[in-house]
Design an enzyme around this catalytic site. Structure first.
Site, PDB file in Angstrom:
ATOM      1  N   SER A 178     -26.450   0.962 -21.053  1.00  0.00           N
ATOM      2  CA  SER A 178     -26.846  -0.428 -21.260  1.00  0.00           C
ATOM      3  C   SER A 178     -26.564  -0.825 -22.700  1.00  0.00           C
ATOM      4  O   SER A 178     -26.447   0.017 -23.591  1.00  0.00           O
ATOM      5  CB  SER A 178     -28.331  -0.619 -20.949  1.00  0.00           C
ATOM      6  N   LYS A 192     -26.769  -2.912 -29.621  1.00  0.00           N
ATOM      7  CA  LYS A 192     -26.440  -1.546 -29.212  1.00  0.00           C
ATOM      8  C   LYS A 192     -25.273  -1.556 -28.222  1.00  0.00           C
ATOM      9  O   LYS A 192     -25.312  -2.265 -27.221  1.00  0.00           O
ATOM     10  CB  LYS A 192     -27.648  -0.885 -28.565  1.00  0.00           C
ATOM     11  N   LEU A 234     -33.061   1.489 -24.693  1.00  0.00           N
ATOM     12  CA  LEU A 234     -32.031   0.919 -23.829  1.00  0.00           C
ATOM     13  C   LEU A 234     -31.258   2.094 -23.247  1.00  0.00           C
ATOM     14  O   LEU A 234     -30.915   3.040 -23.972  1.00  0.00           O
ATOM     15  CB  LEU A 234     -31.086   0.008 -24.614  1.00  0.00           C
ATOM     16  N   ASP A 235     -30.967   2.030 -21.955  1.00  0.00           N
ATOM     17  CA  ASP A 235     -30.259   3.130 -21.297  1.00  0.00           C
ATOM     18  C   ASP A 235     -28.927   3.428 -21.987  1.00  0.00           C
ATOM     19  O   ASP A 235     -28.340   2.573 -22.658  1.00  0.00           O
ATOM     20  CB  ASP A 235     -29.990   2.780 -19.830  1.00  0.00           C
ATOM     21  N   PHE A 236     -28.440   4.640 -21.762  1.00  0.00           N
ATOM     22  CA  PHE A 236     -27.179   5.099 -22.336  1.00  0.00           C
ATOM     23  C   PHE A 236     -26.036   4.145 -21.982  1.00  0.00           C
ATOM     24  O   PHE A 236     -25.165   3.849 -22.808  1.00  0.00           O
ATOM     25  CB  PHE A 236     -26.878   6.514 -21.816  1.00  0.00           C
TER      26      PHE A 236
END
Length: 296
Positions: free
Chosen positions: A163, A123, A159-161
């Site tokens: 990250s 990602k 997963l954070d925006f």
């Protein structure tokens, strides 16, 4: 005495008696016995892609968990094709072999009825870890190759925006539940580039288990400084919790600014050199390792 082809003609009663006598001589139990035999049988075709372990067959049928199924087998409560099974590793072919638990026949779903898809994505940052986004931002589903977009695949966890890194996607609900449930504590490893002074005291507190400024108590984490950079360091951190934005909040509480955050491992699965935005299928051995890691 009448003879035909050199053999004495016997009545049906005599023939049945002879058959029973032959069975006893061979040390076998007649099939009419009211007690199933205690063996470690080979199923009718207990090999190949269609064969599955008995514990998985019982779990798929909704009877019990795999661990509970193994206990039932050891207790002698499971019968396959008329034989008591006492070896948890025995495989059967759903839809072909007959399985019973505590005297009740279990309806098995054919192994070919459902296949699942397991993907690993790297990602990128500024991509939302959801199937859709009301704000119109790019989602991980948008990054999938066309052949996967029509499948009902969902990201495993988040997963954070801002990250990046390893993200699993699948339509296997049972595996997703185990991988995301906090009780399984499947470790996740990250590399973090930070600006600021990473002190030995900060590392010690993280390793012992710290309390966030908001009051949330954290489990101990494995953390090491793997590289020094100008005005900061690169950390490698392994977590067993799923606290929202945990790493960023930990660093914040020690005055560290997160410059980048990448997940590089989840349980037995490694990101390795998969390029940002790229997707690949998990191998059979990787899927098996995930199942084993969460006791499925």
């Amino acid at each position: 005495m009448n003879k035909r082809s050199g053999h004495e003609k016997r009545s049906p009663h005599q023939r049945n008696a002879a058959q029973k006598k032959s069975v006893r001589r061979a040390g076998k139990t007649p099939e009419t016995s009211s007690h199933p035999r205690s063996t470690s049988p080979v199923a009718s075709n207990g090999s190949g892609d269609s064969a599955v372990r008995i514990n998985k067959a019982l779990a798929d049928a909704g009877i019990c968990s795999r661990r509970a199924a193994d206990e039932l087998i050891l207790q002698g409560a499971v019968v396959v094709n008329g034989d008591v099974v006492r070896t948890p590793g025995v495989k059967i072919v759903p839809g072909q072999d007959q399985l019973a638990v505590n005297g009740k026949v279990v309806t098995l779903q054919a192994a070919t009825a459902k296949t699942y898809t397991y993907l690993l994505m790297h990602k990128p940052v500024e991509v939302v870890t959801t199937a859709s986004d009301p704000e119109g931002r790019t989602t991980v589903i948008d990054l999938l190759p066309a052949r996967y977009k029509k499948m009902r695949l969902f990201p495993v966890g988040r997963l954070d925006f801002f990250s990046e890194g390893l993200l699993l996607l699948t339509d296997d609900g049972a595996l997703t539940h185990r991988l995301t449930h906090p009780s399984w504590h499947l470790p996740k490893t990250y590399t973090i580039r930070v600006r600021g002074d990473v002190t030995q005291d900060a590392l010690r507190v993280m390793r012992e288990g710290m309390t966030l400024a908001e009051g949330e108590k954290l489990a101990p984490v494995q953390v090491e400084v793997v590289k020094s950079i100008p005005q900061g360091a690169v950390l490698e951190m392994t977590l067993i919790q799923g606290i929202n934005r945990q790493i960023r909040r930990m660093c914040r509480d020690f005055g560290l600014v997160v410059l980048s955050l990448r997940r590089i491992q989840q349980g037995p699965i490694l990101l390795d050199d998969l390029e940002k935005g790229a997707v690949r299928s998990l191998s059979r051995s990787e899927v098996a390792a995930l199942y084993k890691a969460v006791d499925l």
